[in-house]
Design a protein around this motif. Structure first.
Motif, PDB file in Angstrom:
ATOM      1  N   SER A 116       0.841  -1.181   0.000  1.00 59.11           N
ATOM      2  CA  SER A 116       0.000   0.000   0.000  1.00 59.11           C
ATOM      3  C   SER A 116       0.878   1.232   0.000  1.00 59.11           C
ATOM      4  CB  SER A 116      -0.900   0.001   1.243  1.00 59.11           C
ATOM      5  OG  SER A 116      -1.523   1.246   1.406  1.00 59.11           O
ATOM      6  N   GLU A 117       0.332   2.318  -0.483  1.00 52.83           N
ATOM      7  CA  GLU A 117       1.092   3.556  -0.495  1.00 52.83           C
ATOM      8  C   GLU A 117       0.783   4.408   0.734  1.00 52.83           C
ATOM      9  OE1 GLU A 117       0.401   5.481  -4.180  1.00 52.83           O
ATOM     10  OE2 GLU A 117       1.420   3.950  -5.365  1.00 52.83           O
ATOM     11  N   ASN A 118       0.043   3.852   1.666  1.00 52.53           N
ATOM     12  CA  ASN A 118      -0.322   4.601   2.864  1.00 52.53           C
ATOM     13  C   ASN A 118       0.837   4.692   3.845  1.00 52.53           C
ATOM     14  OD1 ASN A 118      -2.990   4.930   1.961  1.00 52.53           O
ATOM     15  ND2 ASN A 118      -3.548   2.923   2.762  1.00 52.53           N
ATOM     16  N   THR A 119       0.763   5.680   4.689  1.00 53.88           N
ATOM     17  CA  THR A 119       1.717   5.835   5.780  1.00 53.88           C
ATOM     18  C   THR A 119       0.941   6.028   7.066  1.00 53.88           C
ATOM     19  OG1 THR A 119       3.410   6.838   4.362  1.00 53.88           O
ATOM     20  CG2 THR A 119       3.586   7.218   6.727  1.00 53.88           C
ATOM     21  N   ARG A 120       1.333   5.325   8.101  1.00 49.92           N
ATOM     22  CA  ARG A 120       0.718   5.487   9.402  1.00 49.92           C
ATOM     23  C   ARG A 120       1.716   6.161  10.329  1.00 49.92           C
ATOM     24  NH1 ARG A 120      -0.726  -0.658   9.313  1.00 49.92           N
ATOM     25  NH2 ARG A 120      -2.402  -0.673   7.795  1.00 49.92           N
ATOM     26  N   GLN A 121       1.250   7.109  11.093  1.00 48.28           N
ATOM     27  CA  GLN A 121       2.133   7.793  12.025  1.00 48.28           C
ATOM     28  C   GLN A 121       1.464   7.907  13.379  1.00 48.28           C
ATOM     29  OE1 GLN A 121       4.398  10.826  10.373  1.00 48.28           O
ATOM     30  NE2 GLN A 121       5.521  11.247  12.257  1.00 48.28           N
ATOM     31  N   PHE A 122       2.211   7.520  14.404  1.00 49.33           N
ATOM     32  CA  PHE A 122       1.744   7.594  15.780  1.00 49.33           C
ATOM     33  C   PHE A 122       2.820   8.339  16.572  1.00 49.33           C
ATOM     34  CE2 PHE A 122       0.315   3.689  13.781  1.00 49.33           C
ATOM     35  CZ  PHE A 122      -1.060   3.748  13.947  1.00 49.33           C
ATOM     36  N   GLY A 123       2.740   9.657  16.565  1.00 51.66           N
ATOM     37  CA  GLY A 123       3.775  10.461  17.188  1.00 51.66           C
ATOM     38  C   GLY A 123       5.090  10.295  16.444  1.00 51.66           C
ATOM     39  N   SER A 124       6.105   9.860  17.154  1.00 49.06           N
ATOM     40  CA  SER A 124       7.426   9.700  16.536  1.00 49.06           C
ATOM     41  C   SER A 124       7.585   8.361  15.815  1.00 49.06           C
ATOM     42  CB  SER A 124       8.514   9.828  17.607  1.00 49.06           C
ATOM     43  OG  SER A 124       8.275   8.927  18.671  1.00 49.06           O
ATOM     44  N   LEU A 125       6.552   7.513  15.872  1.00 45.63           N
ATOM     45  CA  LEU A 125       6.583   6.218  15.189  1.00 45.63           C
ATOM     46  C   LEU A 125       5.900   6.355  13.837  1.00 45.63           C
ATOM     47  CD1 LEU A 125       7.092   3.126  15.193  1.00 45.63           C
ATOM     48  CD2 LEU A 125       4.841   2.875  16.288  1.00 45.63           C
ATOM     49  N   LYS A 126       6.648   6.014  12.771  1.00 46.87           N
ATOM     50  CA  LYS A 126       6.120   6.149  11.415  1.00 46.87           C
ATOM     51  C   LYS A 126       6.265   4.825  10.685  1.00 46.87           C
ATOM     52  CE  LYS A 126       6.622   8.951   7.203  1.00 46.87           C
ATOM     53  NZ  LYS A 126       7.394  10.053   6.571  1.00 46.87           N
ATOM     54  N   ILE A 127       5.182   4.401  10.034  1.00 47.69           N
ATOM     55  CA  ILE A 127       5.174   3.134   9.308  1.00 47.69           C
ATOM     56  C   ILE A 127       4.787   3.409   7.869  1.00 47.69           C
ATOM     57  CG2 ILE A 127       4.201   0.806   9.196  1.00 47.69           C
ATOM     58  CD1 ILE A 127       3.513   1.102  12.171  1.00 47.69           C
ATOM     59  N   SER A 128       5.704   3.150   6.952  1.00 48.53           N
ATOM     60  CA  SER A 128       5.463   3.343   5.525  1.00 48.53           C
ATOM     61  C   SER A 128       5.086   1.995   4.915  1.00 48.53           C
ATOM     62  CB  SER A 128       6.712   3.903   4.843  1.00 48.53           C
ATOM     63  OG  SER A 128       6.514   3.998   3.439  1.00 48.53           O
ATOM     64  N   LEU A 129       3.855   1.879   4.451  1.00 47.48           N
ATOM     65  CA  LEU A 129       3.379   0.600   3.945  1.00 47.48           C
ATOM     66  C   LEU A 129       3.899   0.274   2.554  1.00 47.48           C
ATOM     67  CD1 LEU A 129      -0.300   0.666   5.213  1.00 47.48           C
ATOM     68  CD2 LEU A 129       1.769  -0.130   6.349  1.00 47.48           C
TER      69      LEU A 129
END
Length: 228
Positions: free
Chosen positions: A125-138
């Motif tokens: 996926s081209e989505n990105t999830r971010q939870f504060g300083s935690l970033k997940i590039s799908l």
């Protein structure tokens, strides 16, 4: 063609594994000692490693540790040691699966295919999830914390992605086994606890005020965001 590195010092076993894996359309690289294994790994970048624990020059644990400092490539441990402590040592060290000798060739092929499917289907996926300083590039399957890369095995990454897709929901070990490990997994559900432990260690610098993987005693695990 996907490459599999077979690290096994018993040449007869290595040849048998090679025949089975080649029959599946995989390109097989063979190493008979630890030094050759690491050299082939860095030169060819295989999609999976079948790694014997007991080698002549260095044990498989050291090779696994070295691989994990540089790569999240799936690793399946081959061991004649049936003791559960050794199996847990491999899983806790970042192995994706283990196979106890003597084994059936068809079982090895099934395990290899299962791990390759999991690593290939983590998420595209081209989505990105971010939870504060935690970033997940799908799209790139990359995890960063405070801008620094976080190394996770494909299975641990799959688990983290599954939980982050469903924040503040509780999942039992059986739920996670079914959705992340897959129905073909026949190992211990302790693997879930070990994977959660590794993810927590990898995210140890993530502030609890931003989120955490919470244990709900007797219920399961939850990816809790913003302390909810």
């Amino acid at each position: 063609m996907k490459k599999v590195l077979v690290v096994e010092d018993e040449q007869t076993i290595s040849r048998v594994l090679t025949v089975y894996l080649q029959h599946e359309g995989l390109h097989v690289l063979q190493a008979f000692d630890g030094e050759a294994a690491l050299s082939l790994f860095y030169e060819h970048g295989p999609e999976l490693v079948l790694l014997d624990v007991m080698l002549t020059d260095m044990d498989g644990w050291k090779i696994l540790q070295e691989i994990r400092t540089k790569s999240s490539c799936p690793v399946i441990m081959l061991t004649a040691l049936g003791d559960i402590d050794y199996r847990l040592k491999g899983l806790n060290g970042g192995a994706d699966d283990y196979i106890t000798k003597p084994f059936v060739g068809e079982e090895v092929v099934a395990r290899v295919n299962a791990v390759l499917r999991r690593s290939a289907n983590v998420l595209d996926s081209e989505n990105t999830r971010q939870f504060g300083s935690l970033k997940i590039s799908l799209d790139s399957h990359a995890v960063t914390l405070n801008g620094e890369p976080v190394m996770l095995t494909p299975r641990d990454l799959s688990l983290l992605l599954f939980l982050t897709e469903r924040p503040n929901r509780t999942f039992t070990r059986d739920d996670l086994i079914e959705n992340v490990w897959g129905m073909d997994y026949d190992g211990s559900d302790r693997a879930v606890d070990l994977a959660i432990k590794r993810i927590r260690q990898a995210l140890s610098g993530w502030p609890a005020t931003q989120g955490e993987i919470r244990t709900l005693r007797g219920l399961g695990y939850q990816f809790c965001v913003n302390g909810k």
